[in-house]
Design an enzyme around this catalytic site. Structure first.
Site, PDB file in Angstrom:
ATOM      1  N   LYS A 133      24.892 -21.262  37.214  1.00 14.32           N
ATOM      2  CA  LYS A 133      25.983 -20.499  37.857  1.00 14.32           C
ATOM      3  C   LYS A 133      26.890 -19.817  36.836  1.00 14.32           C
ATOM      4  CE  LYS A 133      23.746 -22.041  41.087  1.00 14.32           C
ATOM      5  NZ  LYS A 133      22.600 -21.185  41.476  1.00 14.32           N
TER       6      LYS A 133
ATOM      7  N   ASP B 198      23.309 -16.397  45.141  1.00 12.37           N
ATOM      8  CA  ASP B 198      23.385 -17.650  45.886  1.00 12.37           C
ATOM      9  C   ASP B 198      24.535 -18.506  45.335  1.00 12.37           C
ATOM     10  OD1 ASP B 198      21.299 -20.596  46.378  1.00 12.37           O
ATOM     11  OD2 ASP B 198      22.692 -19.605  47.749  1.00 12.37           O
ATOM     12  N   ASN B 199      25.041 -19.417  46.158  1.00 17.75           N
ATOM     13  CA  ASN B 199      25.971 -20.469  45.726  1.00 17.75           C
ATOM     14  C   ASN B 199      27.336 -20.000  45.254  1.00 17.75           C
ATOM     15  OD1 ASN B 199      23.027 -21.389  44.227  1.00 17.75           O
ATOM     16  ND2 ASN B 199      23.826 -22.565  45.957  1.00 17.75           N
TER      17      ASN B 199
ATOM     18  N   ASP C 101      20.091 -16.911  41.155  1.00 18.61           N
ATOM     19  CA  ASP C 101      20.090 -18.285  41.649  1.00 18.61           C
ATOM     20  C   ASP C 101      19.816 -19.246  40.503  1.00 18.61           C
ATOM     21  OD1 ASP C 101      18.232 -20.159  44.194  1.00 18.61           O
ATOM     22  OD2 ASP C 101      20.319 -20.299  43.511  1.00 18.61           O
TER      23      ASP C 101
ATOM     24  N   GLU D 242      22.276 -25.381  51.403  1.00 21.58           N
ATOM     25  CA  GLU D 242      20.951 -25.698  51.937  1.00 21.58           C
ATOM     26  C   GLU D 242      20.854 -27.145  52.446  1.00 21.58           C
ATOM     27  OE1 GLU D 242      21.510 -24.188  49.022  1.00 21.58           O
ATOM     28  OE2 GLU D 242      20.570 -25.219  47.360  1.00 21.58           O
TER      29      GLU D 242
HETATM   30  C1  LIG Z   1      20.115 -20.009  30.573  1.00 18.55           C
HETATM   31  C2  LIG Z   1      20.221 -19.064  31.736  1.00 18.55           C
HETATM   32  N1  LIG Z   1      18.990 -18.366  31.941  1.00 18.55           N
HETATM   33  C3  LIG Z   1      17.956 -18.825  32.675  1.00 18.55           C
HETATM   34  N2  LIG Z   1      16.781 -18.159  32.599  1.00 18.55           N
HETATM   35  C4  LIG Z   1      15.723 -18.585  33.333  1.00 18.55           C
HETATM   36  N3  LIG Z   1      15.750 -19.647  34.165  1.00 18.55           N
HETATM   37  C5  LIG Z   1      16.908 -20.327  34.252  1.00 18.55           C
HETATM   38  C6  LIG Z   1      18.059 -19.957  33.538  1.00 18.55           C
HETATM   39  N4  LIG Z   1      19.068 -20.815  33.853  1.00 18.55           N
HETATM   40  C7  LIG Z   1      18.555 -21.697  34.746  1.00 18.55           C
HETATM   41  N5  LIG Z   1      17.253 -21.398  34.987  1.00 18.55           N
HETATM   42  C8  LIG Z   1      16.363 -22.071  35.923  1.00 18.55           C
HETATM   43  O1  LIG Z   1      16.891 -21.763  37.219  1.00 18.55           O
HETATM   44  C9  LIG Z   1      16.999 -22.973  38.000  1.00 18.55           C
HETATM   45  C10 LIG Z   1      18.414 -23.424  38.021  1.00 18.55           C
HETATM   46  C11 LIG Z   1      19.161 -23.267  39.086  1.00 18.55           C
HETATM   47  C12 LIG Z   1      20.585 -23.748  39.092  1.00 18.55           C
HETATM   48  N6  LIG Z   1      20.955 -23.927  40.482  1.00 18.55           N
HETATM   49  C13 LIG Z   1      21.862 -24.835  40.803  1.00 18.55           C
HETATM   50  O2  LIG Z   1      22.434 -25.503  39.949  1.00 18.55           O
HETATM   51  C14 LIG Z   1      22.125 -25.065  42.244  1.00 18.55           C
HETATM   52  C15 LIG Z   1      22.847 -26.212  42.587  1.00 18.55           C
HETATM   53  C16 LIG Z   1      23.107 -26.510  43.929  1.00 18.55           C
HETATM   54  C17 LIG Z   1      23.880 -27.713  44.260  1.00 18.55           C
HETATM   55  C18 LIG Z   1      24.884 -27.672  45.226  1.00 18.55           C
HETATM   56  C19 LIG Z   1      25.615 -28.823  45.540  1.00 18.55           C
HETATM   57  C20 LIG Z   1      25.327 -30.018  44.897  1.00 18.55           C
HETATM   58  F1  LIG Z   1      26.005 -31.142  45.203  1.00 18.55           F
HETATM   59  C21 LIG Z   1      24.319 -30.076  43.936  1.00 18.55           C
HETATM   60  C22 LIG Z   1      23.605 -28.924  43.619  1.00 18.55           C
HETATM   61  C23 LIG Z   1      22.645 -25.659  44.949  1.00 18.55           C
HETATM   62  C24 LIG Z   1      21.917 -24.517  44.584  1.00 18.55           C
HETATM   63  O3  LIG Z   1      21.442 -23.670  45.542  1.00 18.55           O
HETATM   64  C25 LIG Z   1      21.672 -24.200  43.252  1.00 18.55           C
HETATM   65  O4  LIG Z   1      20.981 -23.046  42.968  1.00 18.55           O
HETATM   66  C26 LIG Z   1      16.137 -23.980  37.283  1.00 18.55           C
HETATM   67  O5  LIG Z   1      14.787 -23.825  37.682  1.00 18.55           O
HETATM   68  C27 LIG Z   1      16.339 -23.588  35.821  1.00 18.55           C
HETATM   69  O6  LIG Z   1      15.281 -24.028  34.994  1.00 18.55           O
HETATM   70 MG   LIG Z   2      20.898 -21.800  44.737  1.00 13.83          MG
END
Ligand SMILES: CCNc1ncnc2c1ncn2[C@@H]1O[C@H](/C=C/CNC(=O)c2cc(-c3ccc(F)cc3)cc(O)c2O)[C@@H](O)[C@H]1O
Ligand SMILES: [Mg+2]
Length: 214
Positions: free
Chosen positions: A144, A169-170, A141, A199
């Site tokens: 993406k 997810d997603n 999650d 969600e």
């Molecule tokens: C560099 C990759 N490795 C990573 N290692 C550890 N943590 C990571 C990493 N990437 C991202 N993260 C963390 O995970 C989280 C990121 C999640 C990204 N999720 C989304 O973009 C997302 C986005 C949407 C969404 C859907 C529709 C929209 F209009 C707007 C947003 C819905 C979701 O359920 C999502 O999960 C943050 O806390 C970030 O700091």
């Molecule tokens: Mg998600």
């Protein structure tokens, strides 16, 4: 000051949820995100699918990629058997700080190891650092475009065994096209799509459950 959305989510938990009661923490976050401010938690509808996958699998070792505020961390950890462990990776220190407090409010800190750092750096160190052999369940999650490279990295690091489950997810919104193509076409996975909604909205989204065949 209550400046960030994760901090406001934490405040909602501390004001509305009962310490030590994971379900009340989940409910408080869903209420806040449905009626006050949308946030990218897996949410209640997809969360029920997540719960059923976890309950059916009864995993001993779980990896979560992308903790954010700890919403899905709490959902998963609250369903784990007594000696099971959940390792969750989060590379944003502010989000990690909020998630630690949400997990603690739920009383689940004994079951959860929150590791601050990037999946790409930590996946290769899972065995030596945490004594993990393989993961029974991985919940994806995070960013993406990292689902596919991190899945390939987990394969290369021998962290998946025959029967390991990837739950993503997603896969529709925002979408993970390269990951979906891979797990649906690779002979090494058996995949299944669970149709749901993004969600707190009526938009389509869903979870992809993929069993690693070894
Ligand atoms: C560099 C990759 N490795 C990573 N290692 C550890 N943590 C990571 C990493 N990437 C991202 N993260 C963390 O995970 C989280 C990121 C999640 C990204 N999720 C989304 O973009 C997302 C986005 C949407 C969404 C859907 C529709 C929209 F209009 C707007 C947003 C819905 C979701 O359920 C999502 O999960 C943050 O806390 C970030 O700091
Ligand atoms: Mg998600």
């Amino acid at each position: 000051t209550w400046s960030t959305r994760p901090q406001r989510i934490l405040r909602a938990v501390q004001q509305s949820a009962t310490r030590g009661d994971p379900r009340s923490v989940v409910r408080a976050i869903d209420q806040f995100c449905r009626h006050k401010e949308w946030a990218m938690n897996v949410g209640d509808e997809k969360g029920c699918i997540l719960d059923s996958v976890v309950s059916e699998l009864n995993p001993s070792t779980v990896l979560e990629l992308g903790t954010y505020c700890g919403y899905s961390t709490v959902r998963i950890a609250s369903l784990l058997p007594p000696h099971a462990k959940l390792i969750t990776l989060e590379f944003n220190p502010d989000f990690a700080a909020v998630a630690r407090q949400v997990i603690a409010w739920a009383g689940l800190q004994g079951k959860v190891q929150l590791v601050e750092g990037a999946s790409g750096d930590w996946i290769p160190k899972m065995k030596e650092q945490f004594g993990v052999k393989t993961f029974d369940l991985v919940f994806l999650d995070h960013w993406k475009d990292r689902y596919l490279p991190d899945t390939k990295l987990m394969e290369e690091c021998g962290l998946l065994r025959k029967g390991s489950i990837l739950l993503a997810d997603n896969v529709i919104c925002p979408g993970t096209p390269d990951y979906l193509e891979y797990v649906r076409n690779s002979p090494r996975y058996k995949s299944q799509y669970f149709k749901s909604h993004l969600e707190y909205t009526k938009a389509e989204d869903g979870l992809e459950k993929s069993v690693f065949l070894g």
